[in-house]
Write a protein that holds these residues in place. Structure first.
Motif, PDB file in Angstrom:
ATOM      1  N   HIS A   1      49.791  35.108  34.394  1.00 52.26           N
ATOM      2  CA  HIS A   1      49.428  34.013  35.277  1.00 52.26           C
ATOM      3  C   HIS A   1      50.152  34.191  36.620  1.00 52.26           C
TER       4      HIS A   1
ATOM      5  N   LEU B   1      42.554  38.488  43.233  1.00 51.27           N
ATOM      6  CA  LEU B   1      42.957  37.184  42.997  1.00 51.27           C
ATOM      7  C   LEU B   1      42.597  36.364  44.191  1.00 51.27           C
ATOM      8  N   GLN B   2      41.727  35.269  44.118  1.00 50.58           N
ATOM      9  CA  GLN B   2      41.527  34.438  45.187  1.00 50.58           C
ATOM     10  C   GLN B   2      42.336  33.384  45.582  1.00 50.58           C
TER      11      GLN B   2
ATOM     12  N   SER C   1      45.927  31.720  39.132  1.00 41.88           N
ATOM     13  CA  SER C   1      45.234  32.462  38.729  1.00 41.88           C
ATOM     14  C   SER C   1      45.654  32.969  37.361  1.00 41.88           C
TER      15      SER C   1
ATOM     16  N   THR D   1      45.858  30.588  43.895  1.00 46.25           N
ATOM     17  CA  THR D   1      46.990  30.254  42.755  1.00 46.25           C
ATOM     18  C   THR D   1      46.691  28.958  42.400  1.00 46.25           C
TER      19      THR D   1
ATOM     20  N   CYS E   1      50.296  24.928  40.253  1.00 47.44           N
ATOM     21  CA  CYS E   1      50.629  25.642  39.438  1.00 47.44           C
ATOM     22  C   CYS E   1      51.654  24.869  38.754  1.00 47.44           C
TER      23      CYS E   1
ATOM     24  N   GLY F   1      35.194  36.981  37.874  1.00 47.70           N
ATOM     25  CA  GLY F   1      35.879  36.321  38.872  1.00 47.70           C
ATOM     26  C   GLY F   1      35.686  35.027  38.826  1.00 47.70           C
TER      27      GLY F   1
ATOM     28  N   ALA G   1      36.238  31.070  45.453  1.00 43.00           N
ATOM     29  CA  ALA G   1      37.043  30.143  46.134  1.00 43.00           C
ATOM     30  C   ALA G   1      36.087  29.886  47.371  1.00 43.00           C
TER      31      ALA G   1
ATOM     32  N   ALA H   1      44.380  24.008  43.054  1.00 38.99           N
ATOM     33  CA  ALA H   1      44.519  25.464  43.309  1.00 38.99           C
ATOM     34  C   ALA H   1      45.138  25.478  44.951  1.00 38.99           C
TER      35      ALA H   1
ATOM     36  N   GLN I   1      39.049  36.420  34.400  1.00 40.69           N
ATOM     37  CA  GLN I   1      39.983  35.798  35.372  1.00 40.69           C
ATOM     38  C   GLN I   1      39.360  34.424  35.761  1.00 40.69           C
ATOM     39  N   HIS I   2      40.325  33.623  35.957  1.00 33.58           N
ATOM     40  CA  HIS I   2      40.009  32.200  36.227  1.00 33.58           C
ATOM     41  C   HIS I   2      40.921  31.641  37.230  1.00 33.58           C
ATOM     42  N   LEU I   3      40.498  31.236  38.363  1.00 38.39           N
ATOM     43  CA  LEU I   3      41.173  30.326  39.367  1.00 38.39           C
ATOM     44  C   LEU I   3      41.297  28.978  39.302  1.00 38.39           C
TER      45      LEU I   3
END
Lengths: 190, 190, 190, 190
Positions: free
Chosen positions: B40, B122-123, B127, B125, B49, B173, B176, B185, B140-142
């Motif tokens: 995470h 990573l694009q 993520s 947070t 977050c 991916g 964003a 995010a 992978q998930h944003l």
């Protein structure tokens, strides 16, 4: 439950603030006579403040701002001073986009408790203070307070006229039983 | 929806971490083969977050920790570096009492994006990265992901055996569209 | 926690249903081999069913319906029979707009517990039953179950192939301590 | 926002009720002069009533019951009459354990809209009516209303004295745009 202290108490202590965020000029309680003031004391690393205290202050600002309620945030740092200074607070404020004014409570010499927090005898964060149109403290609450109950207290104060009556009791306090941060509140180490 | 990438992808990049919190020794993905890893990536001043990403990681740690899922937090600071250093993170971690290990992603030279964040592409947070028992990235998930859907993905990975198969696709991916912090995010400025 | 019973149990009892809502034809478990079945037993006047059980079933239907999970509601009336008959259920179903099929469990003679509820030995409502691709019960749960944990169990069952193995244990039950409706569940009077 | 209609309106129409639940004797608005009355009109199969309207009424009953607020539920059936009669309502009331008094609005002849609902010109359910100490309607609201805003309105009414002043405006209405039940409200078919 009848939460509010009686009318007619002494004026709330002045805010001792170093810097203001989200405000074009400093706020002074003396100039806010005739308004109901909701003062929300918080710390940026206090979980209960972020989870419910600050969102509730924002909510009150949006619900009652046009009716004569002034919501003021007060950053009362009593722990983690090194990492929660003005620059950190500004980053926090930027990311959360609070829309009400926030003052930085002035640090005390020789104590971790800042000056306004001490003047109000706040026990920890989040703490909520309601000040009536006459400038007197009518409610002090540590920790979480229910939205409907808070709305009821604000509604009662809004219904009052602006002038104080007989001199009487001060604000009602909330007692703190434990130091450190719990799910609802952070308390200073004695 | 079938969220997971196919099995058999290349191993996930190593974590490039300066310091670990809530861990008695550094964690290395290579040593976690045979486990499902939930990584995470967060920032301590990212509202999404704190509101849902970190609580969900804690929730997964408690729900699946005994079944072979290792939850790892990664502090991927890409903005507000001056006020979110290790000392600030330790204060944050102390107040929120996260129980899973948290690594501090190593800063890059000449870029605001830290090294592990860059290695995983990573694009922003929060993520979330799911790594299977063979060490390959499968998701992978944003931004926000639903608890039941995440549980479903973890359950599928837990049901798989530990050995990798044919080399194949990489992780999926999330795209964003906007820089800065939204309700769900935070994204780096390009 | 390892919620699921081992593979290889006997087939789940057939559904004994008088009428179906939200279905063009009757559903039979035998014809659903190869699918994972989530059976949600409820009563239309059970507070825990309306607050979380039925919304969770709807949620699972939407999250996993395309992946091979069949969600079935079962109206297992064991109290208030006079006011929760088919016509009342249809009005309830109409107002709540559930999108998954709902069967009406057939009343028993000489008992308040309907026939399918008895065949599964369900203790009250809401009760959730997970049936694997081979047709065996792998989980029975009375009361509230966490979304992420449920997702994990569904994900594990989805990852299994369709064929059963050795004959073995039956479903895991949940014990009931009290009759009547509590915040989370309704239990029959013994 | 200033939700309340001005003081001094005509008295709220009498409640036309067939039976009372959770009450030792019938309630009459005339006898409640001096109290603030929160009237909550609902149907037992209205999703918005069960999800938020009735819990909010219960919440107000607990928060303000000792301060002079009388909360009254009113079962205003305008659809599904056959399955939401007194026996069904009693089962519903038993399972949900509402603690405030609930009256059954008397059916009209030749119309699906019951008599009290018609006298108040309520547009659907849930509807909330606030009646001041002088017996006048000060707020009518269809659908969901925010807890803090409702608390504010109740607080204002509690702060008023018991005597009415000049005859003036009636209650504020809410407009309905669509028949049937939506997530927040049920509206009668025109």
């Amino acid at each position: 439950m009848a939460l509010l202290a009686p009318r007619g108490g002494p004026p709330a202590p002045a805010l001792i603030v170093d810097q203001w965020l989200n405000a074009s000029e400093p706020l002074e309680l003396e100039r806010l006579r005739g308004k109901v003031v909701l003062l929300h004391a918080f710390q940026m690393l206090c979980p209960g403040c972020i989870a419910h205290g600050l969102p509730q202050a924002e909510h009150a600002h949006r619900a009652f701002g046009r009716e004569g309620v002034v919501v003021i945030g007060l950053h009362t740092v009593f722990e983690h001073h090194a990492v929660t200074g003005p620059e950190a607070l500004r980053a926090f404020n930027h990311e959360y986009r609070w829309s009400f004014p926030i003052g930085i409570d002035r640090a005390s010499q020789g104590s971790s408790i800042p000056q306004t927090m001490r003047a109000y005898d706040l026990q920890g964060t989040p703490s909520l203070v309601l000040i009536d149109r006459a400038g007197a403290i009518r409610l002090q609450h540590l920790g979480r307070i229910d939205d409907m109950v808070l709305g009821g207290a604000i509604g009662r104060l809004l219904a009052e006229g602006g002038a104080a009556a007989t001199p009487a009791a001060g604000g009602a306090g909330a007692t703190a039983s434990d130091a450190g941060c719990g799910p609802d509140a952070c308390l200073p180490r004695p």
